[in-house]
Write a protein that holds these residues in place. Sequence first.
Motif, PDB file in Angstrom:
ATOM      1  N   VAL A 390       0.729  -1.229  -0.062  1.00 44.02           N
ATOM      2  CA  VAL A 390      -0.161  -0.009  -0.006  1.00 44.02           C
ATOM      3  C   VAL A 390       0.694   1.383   0.065  1.00 44.02           C
ATOM      4  CG1 VAL A 390      -1.475   1.406   1.287  1.00 44.02           C
ATOM      5  CG2 VAL A 390      -2.099  -0.997   1.096  1.00 44.02           C
ATOM      6  N   TYR A 401      -3.458   0.825  -6.887  1.00 44.11           N
ATOM      7  CA  TYR A 401      -3.829   0.765  -5.426  1.00 44.11           C
ATOM      8  C   TYR A 401      -5.385   0.168  -5.319  1.00 44.11           C
ATOM      9  CZ  TYR A 401      -5.476   2.569  -0.870  1.00 44.11           C
ATOM     10  OH  TYR A 401      -5.664   2.812   0.388  1.00 44.11           O
ATOM     11  N   GLN A 402      -5.510  -0.532  -4.629  1.00 44.82           N
ATOM     12  CA  GLN A 402      -6.808  -1.349  -4.140  1.00 44.82           C
ATOM     13  C   GLN A 402      -7.267  -2.116  -5.416  1.00 44.82           C
ATOM     14  OE1 GLN A 402      -9.489   1.427  -2.345  1.00 44.82           O
ATOM     15  NE2 GLN A 402      -9.152   0.275  -0.231  1.00 44.82           N
ATOM     16  N   GLU A 403      -6.384  -2.496  -6.380  1.00 47.67           N
ATOM     17  CA  GLU A 403      -6.684  -3.272  -7.431  1.00 47.67           C
ATOM     18  C   GLU A 403      -6.263  -4.603  -7.462  1.00 47.67           C
ATOM     19  OE1 GLU A 403      -8.613  -2.309  -9.763  1.00 47.67           O
ATOM     20  OE2 GLU A 403      -8.917  -0.196  -9.118  1.00 47.67           O
ATOM     21  N   THR A 404      -6.647  -5.482  -7.994  1.00 42.87           N
ATOM     22  CA  THR A 404      -6.262  -6.966  -7.963  1.00 42.87           C
ATOM     23  C   THR A 404      -4.959  -7.364  -8.308  1.00 42.87           C
ATOM     24  OG1 THR A 404      -8.610  -7.691  -8.778  1.00 42.87           O
ATOM     25  CG2 THR A 404      -6.837  -9.341  -8.849  1.00 42.87           C
ATOM     26  N   LEU A 482      -5.870  -5.761   1.284  1.00 39.89           N
ATOM     27  CA  LEU A 482      -5.543  -5.619  -0.181  1.00 39.89           C
ATOM     28  C   LEU A 482      -6.749  -5.703  -1.299  1.00 39.89           C
ATOM     29  CD1 LEU A 482      -1.819  -6.576  -0.498  1.00 39.89           C
ATOM     30  CD2 LEU A 482      -2.709  -4.173  -0.090  1.00 39.89           C
ATOM     31  N   ARG A 483      -7.550  -6.403  -0.727  1.00 39.18           N
ATOM     32  CA  ARG A 483      -8.794  -6.847  -1.817  1.00 39.18           C
ATOM     33  C   ARG A 483      -9.545  -5.657  -2.406  1.00 39.18           C
ATOM     34  NH1 ARG A 483     -13.773  -8.604   2.237  1.00 39.18           N
ATOM     35  NH2 ARG A 483     -13.117  -7.388   3.970  1.00 39.18           N
ATOM     36  N   PRO A 484      -9.688  -5.479  -3.451  1.00 40.21           N
ATOM     37  CA  PRO A 484     -10.609  -4.322  -4.048  1.00 40.21           C
ATOM     38  C   PRO A 484     -11.797  -3.985  -3.134  1.00 40.21           C
ATOM     39  CG  PRO A 484      -9.689  -5.576  -5.869  1.00 40.21           C
ATOM     40  CD  PRO A 484      -9.565  -6.345  -4.414  1.00 40.21           C
ATOM     41  N   THR A 485     -12.098  -2.721  -3.172  1.00 41.11           N
ATOM     42  CA  THR A 485     -13.445  -2.590  -2.420  1.00 41.11           C
ATOM     43  C   THR A 485     -14.810  -3.449  -3.277  1.00 41.11           C
ATOM     44  OG1 THR A 485     -12.917  -0.379  -1.981  1.00 41.11           O
ATOM     45  CG2 THR A 485     -15.185  -0.711  -1.702  1.00 41.11           C
TER      46      THR A 485
END
Length: 529
Positions: A390, A401-404, A482-485
């Motif tokens: 992050v 950021y916040q992507e697979t 870290l998983r996407p929203t």
Amino acid sequence: MTSPERPAPDRHAPRPASAPAPAGRRRAAARPAWILVVPATAAALLAVMPLGYLAVRALEHGPAYAWDVVADARTGELLLRSLGLTAAVVAACLVLGVSLAWLTVRTALPGARAWSVLVTLPLAVPSYVTAFAWLSAAPTLAGFTGSALALTLASFPYVYLPVAAALRGTDPGHEEVARSLGHGPLRTFLRVTLPQLRPAAAGGGLLVALYVLSDFGAVSLMRYDTFTRGIYTSYRASFDRTPAAALSAVLVLMTVALVAAETRTRGRADYARTGTGTARRAVPAALGRWRPVALAWCGVLVAASVGFPLAVLGYWLAIGSSATWDPAGLTATALTTLGVAAGGAALTTLLALPVGVIAARHRGRVAHLLEQAAYAGHAVPGITVALALVFFAVRYARPVYQETPLLICAYAVLFLPVAVAATRAAVLQAPPVLDDVARSLGRSPFGVLREVTVPLAAPGVAAGAALTFVVCMKELPATLLLRPTGMDTLATRLWTETGSGSFAAAAPYAAALILLAAVPSYLLGRHRT
């Protein structure tokens, strides 16, 4: 007319520098080709990225502040607890893994092929599911005993798989010679067979040690304080990241020490078969009156590691109502889990291939550093790896950021040692002389890698990829961060429901996770070299 008599060759004369090395001997002086060094360096840099984050965070308030954290009595207590738990689990896994490998590969065990599959199925059961099952049945197990039991039952296949593969690949001729010289079965095993299994057993034991040091779910459920739980508590208790970073740095130093110790156990022996012909299969040893004992041993381990957790999940599924089932949500979560795990396994295997080949084929400072760097990220807690990525993404790679892709990179950092160990063991059993022959025929380094090294090591590399796929599906701390929203995996949904006390709602996700992970585990059990 007679020709002058040629002098007899001197067997003790030094061999010319240009002469080829004896067949099968590793060429320690040869430097690895750039086609291997460049991607191996990239893998090493990715693996050590969390270490840079730790250095920044740990020294944020100055070295004195970080030293106060490390020198605290609490840190020493966590160190002793973590080392004690690791030593107990590794010792137990070595006994279980080696004994099961010997029984299923080298003895006339009834149903040996079926047992070889069943004893790999614990890989499909996350350690936190095993801990939950045993804790719900026997609450008094909480603490060291329960943690050691759950982690041993979840991780002994890490020793079984490489040792079983080594037993299938070794030529039984050495053992037959030892027996012909009057050595009994036990002495032959200890003096001939066991030394040949040392690299596989040491590599498996190292993976178990790193798994125990980085485990968070099982020790948290068992309420046993280790470094990982202490680091997580520190992150949650304060906005100051320095104490947690300092504890993580100690954990990394422990990892480096373990990798160095495992490297020294390999020695300088060669483990590839270099004779002509095809190695014969060993004649299965008769168990005689020990057959019931061997069957009971295998049955108890399979029942404790797989049967009992499944029975507990079956109980929670049975008492759950229809409101706890969401088939559409369960299917979507399962597909997401398969996708990210496949991506993580593919990236990890690609990064591990050059590192494993260099570690198996070359000696020297460069090879040693590259391999140690690959192992460094595995002992860094998943939450620390996630925070490091992050930190990097926010500052230098905002689009991911916040992507697979960022989550897949975290899997590669965490599980690179799993694939490296499998690749190195597979390449070690491929005679190096074949690489020399290919080079003498004009093949480039890339051609040798593509046409000789990789095809020979392919079964072991594929086994490592399957094992990496399994552990990616079960990963929890880094995935939570870290998983996407809006994205969930089976592990995160299981953890969420369990944390809220909804055990019946968590059971479908746990069952789906076990069933999906059982497929590659089954293939690993059927793997033959």
